[in-house]
Scaffold this motif. Sequence first.
Motif, PDB file in Angstrom:
ATOM      1  N   LEU A 214      31.670 -17.653  73.471  1.00  0.00           N
ATOM      2  CA  LEU A 214      31.793 -19.111  73.464  1.00  0.00           C
ATOM      3  C   LEU A 214      33.056 -19.550  72.733  1.00  0.00           C
ATOM      4  O   LEU A 214      33.718 -20.508  73.146  1.00  0.00           O
ATOM      5  N   THR A 215      33.400 -18.847  71.661  1.00  0.00           N
ATOM      6  CA  THR A 215      34.615 -19.182  70.927  1.00  0.00           C
ATOM      7  C   THR A 215      35.846 -18.963  71.799  1.00  0.00           C
ATOM      8  O   THR A 215      36.753 -19.804  71.856  1.00  0.00           O
ATOM      9  N   ALA A 216      35.893 -17.821  72.483  1.00  0.00           N
ATOM     10  CA  ALA A 216      37.036 -17.525  73.341  1.00  0.00           C
ATOM     11  C   ALA A 216      37.159 -18.559  74.461  1.00  0.00           C
ATOM     12  O   ALA A 216      38.273 -19.028  74.767  1.00  0.00           O
ATOM     13  N   ARG A 217      36.059 -18.937  75.062  1.00  0.00           N
ATOM     14  CA  ARG A 217      36.116 -19.933  76.139  1.00  0.00           C
ATOM     15  C   ARG A 217      36.629 -21.269  75.621  1.00  0.00           C
ATOM     16  O   ARG A 217      37.412 -21.954  76.282  1.00  0.00           O
ATOM     17  N   GLU A 218      36.196 -21.661  74.428  1.00  0.00           N
ATOM     18  CA  GLU A 218      36.660 -22.922  73.855  1.00  0.00           C
ATOM     19  C   GLU A 218      38.138 -22.851  73.515  1.00  0.00           C
ATOM     20  O   GLU A 218      38.892 -23.820  73.721  1.00  0.00           O
ATOM     21  N   LEU A 219      38.587 -21.717  73.003  1.00  0.00           N
ATOM     22  CA  LEU A 219      40.008 -21.555  72.690  1.00  0.00           C
ATOM     23  C   LEU A 219      40.865 -21.688  73.947  1.00  0.00           C
ATOM     24  O   LEU A 219      41.910 -22.352  73.934  1.00  0.00           O
ATOM     25  N   LEU A 220      40.427 -21.064  75.032  1.00  0.00           N
ATOM     26  CA  LEU A 220      41.176 -21.164  76.284  1.00  0.00           C
ATOM     27  C   LEU A 220      41.188 -22.606  76.785  1.00  0.00           C
ATOM     28  O   LEU A 220      42.211 -23.095  77.284  1.00  0.00           O
ATOM     29  N   ALA A 221      40.049 -23.292  76.651  1.00  0.00           N
ATOM     30  CA  ALA A 221      39.982 -24.681  77.092  1.00  0.00           C
ATOM     31  C   ALA A 221      40.908 -25.572  76.268  1.00  0.00           C
ATOM     32  O   ALA A 221      41.427 -26.580  76.774  1.00  0.00           O
ATOM     33  N   LEU A 222      41.155 -25.191  75.021  1.00  0.00           N
ATOM     34  CA  LEU A 222      42.047 -25.964  74.160  1.00  0.00           C
ATOM     35  C   LEU A 222      43.516 -25.611  74.381  1.00  0.00           C
ATOM     36  O   LEU A 222      44.395 -26.232  73.783  1.00  0.00           O
ATOM     37  N   GLY A 223      43.776 -24.584  75.212  1.00  0.00           N
ATOM     38  CA  GLY A 223      45.139 -24.242  75.555  1.00  0.00           C
ATOM     39  C   GLY A 223      45.708 -23.010  74.891  1.00  0.00           C
ATOM     40  O   GLY A 223      46.890 -22.699  75.071  1.00  0.00           O
ATOM     41  N   VAL A 224      44.903 -22.276  74.123  1.00  0.00           N
ATOM     42  CA  VAL A 224      45.384 -21.031  73.517  1.00  0.00           C
ATOM     43  C   VAL A 224      45.515 -19.988  74.627  1.00  0.00           C
ATOM     44  O   VAL A 224      44.573 -19.777  75.405  1.00  0.00           O
ATOM     45  N   PRO A 225      46.672 -19.336  74.765  1.00  0.00           N
ATOM     46  CA  PRO A 225      46.830 -18.323  75.821  1.00  0.00           C
ATOM     47  C   PRO A 225      45.807 -17.204  75.681  1.00  0.00           C
ATOM     48  O   PRO A 225      45.551 -16.722  74.570  1.00  0.00           O
ATOM     49  N   ALA A 226      45.224 -16.803  76.804  1.00  0.00           N
ATOM     50  CA  ALA A 226      44.177 -15.780  76.771  1.00  0.00           C
ATOM     51  C   ALA A 226      44.658 -14.490  76.119  1.00  0.00           C
ATOM     52  O   ALA A 226      43.918 -13.833  75.389  1.00  0.00           O
ATOM     53  N   ALA A 227      45.898 -14.123  76.360  1.00  0.00           N
ATOM     54  CA  ALA A 227      46.425 -12.880  75.815  1.00  0.00           C
ATOM     55  C   ALA A 227      46.577 -12.926  74.302  1.00  0.00           C
ATOM     56  O   ALA A 227      46.755 -11.885  73.663  1.00  0.00           O
ATOM     57  N   ARG A 228      46.511 -14.139  73.719  1.00  0.00           N
ATOM     58  CA  ARG A 228      46.633 -14.281  72.279  1.00  0.00           C
ATOM     59  C   ARG A 228      45.291 -14.494  71.604  1.00  0.00           C
ATOM     60  O   ARG A 228      45.215 -14.898  70.437  1.00  0.00           O
ATOM     61  N   VAL A 229      44.227 -14.224  72.341  1.00  0.00           N
ATOM     62  CA  VAL A 229      42.871 -14.250  71.785  1.00  0.00           C
ATOM     63  C   VAL A 229      42.367 -12.806  71.733  1.00  0.00           C
ATOM     64  O   VAL A 229      42.344 -12.119  72.755  1.00  0.00           O
ATOM     65  N   ARG A 230      42.002 -12.341  70.553  1.00  0.00           N
ATOM     66  CA  ARG A 230      41.543 -10.973  70.386  1.00  0.00           C
ATOM     67  C   ARG A 230      40.141 -10.968  69.801  1.00  0.00           C
ATOM     68  O   ARG A 230      39.829 -11.770  68.907  1.00  0.00           O
ATOM     69  N   VAL A 231      39.313 -10.070  70.316  1.00  0.00           N
ATOM     70  CA  VAL A 231      37.940  -9.950  69.838  1.00  0.00           C
ATOM     71  C   VAL A 231      37.679  -8.503  69.447  1.00  0.00           C
ATOM     72  O   VAL A 231      38.403  -7.589  69.856  1.00  0.00           O
TER      73      VAL A 231
END
Length: 275
Positions: A214-231
């Motif tokens: 859910l955090t990753a989906r919200e980050l993408l919706a806010l405009g954070v590039p997917a490649a810059r989200v790490r889990v």
Amino acid sequence: MTASAAPVIPARYQVTGRLMETHDTVTLDLRPVDRPIAAHQPGQFTMLYAPGVGEVPVSISGTGPGEVLVQTVRAVGAVTQALCACPPGRMIGVRGPYGTGWDAASAAVGDLLIVAGGIGLAPLRGALLAALGQRDRYRRIVVLIGARSPQELIFVSEVEEWRRRGADVELTVDRGTAGWAGHVGVVTQLLRGAIVDPGRTTALVCGPEIMMRLTARELLALGVPAARVRVSLERNMRCGVAECGHCQLGPLLLCRDGPVVSYPAAAPLLAVREL
């Protein structure tokens, strides 16, 4: 160090410090008795061996003077219960380090966002401390921490020091209790107010899988590039050297290819419920 390069024979470490974080979570300071394991990157893990009981993977939550390893363990089974019960002076085995790191340095000149749920703050603590040690390399360092209740927050004694050193830290709990004056709600509710420039934000996320999804989906919706989200994906790791297959998740062997992976690689895999 990769899984194939790290030794598979445990090194002897002695418990030199023990701090109760919550009713079931303990932070151990471990000093090498013989040759220490190789230097690690924040986000990597070790296999901790409780003599006569077994071993489990535990993310490294920091380091101390004299090559001390700091590892935070939650008691959820026989081995972790034995580790949590170790008093100062007790000897345990450590092998590793294994897996991939957070690479927080790649967020330099931009904003570093750390989002933690529960015990997920432990694997992130090392990345945060490393970033604070080079605070001038980042525009902002933002830390969002969620837990089910105030009593389940870990590292609470360090929060003010993190703030003093230049991090914006926000805490939230699912259920407030008497005396809690902070935010109540899930950690994703803090995201919108934490992101100033999505295109220059790198997010490191660790916690329960539903929270990471859910955090990753919200980050993408806010405009954070997917490649810059790490889990960080830590499922059923057992051998640490990519041989037993217990940590396989789709095409990944998480002890080798993870636990830290980019969200584009993790997204289809997080949809598969852990058994």
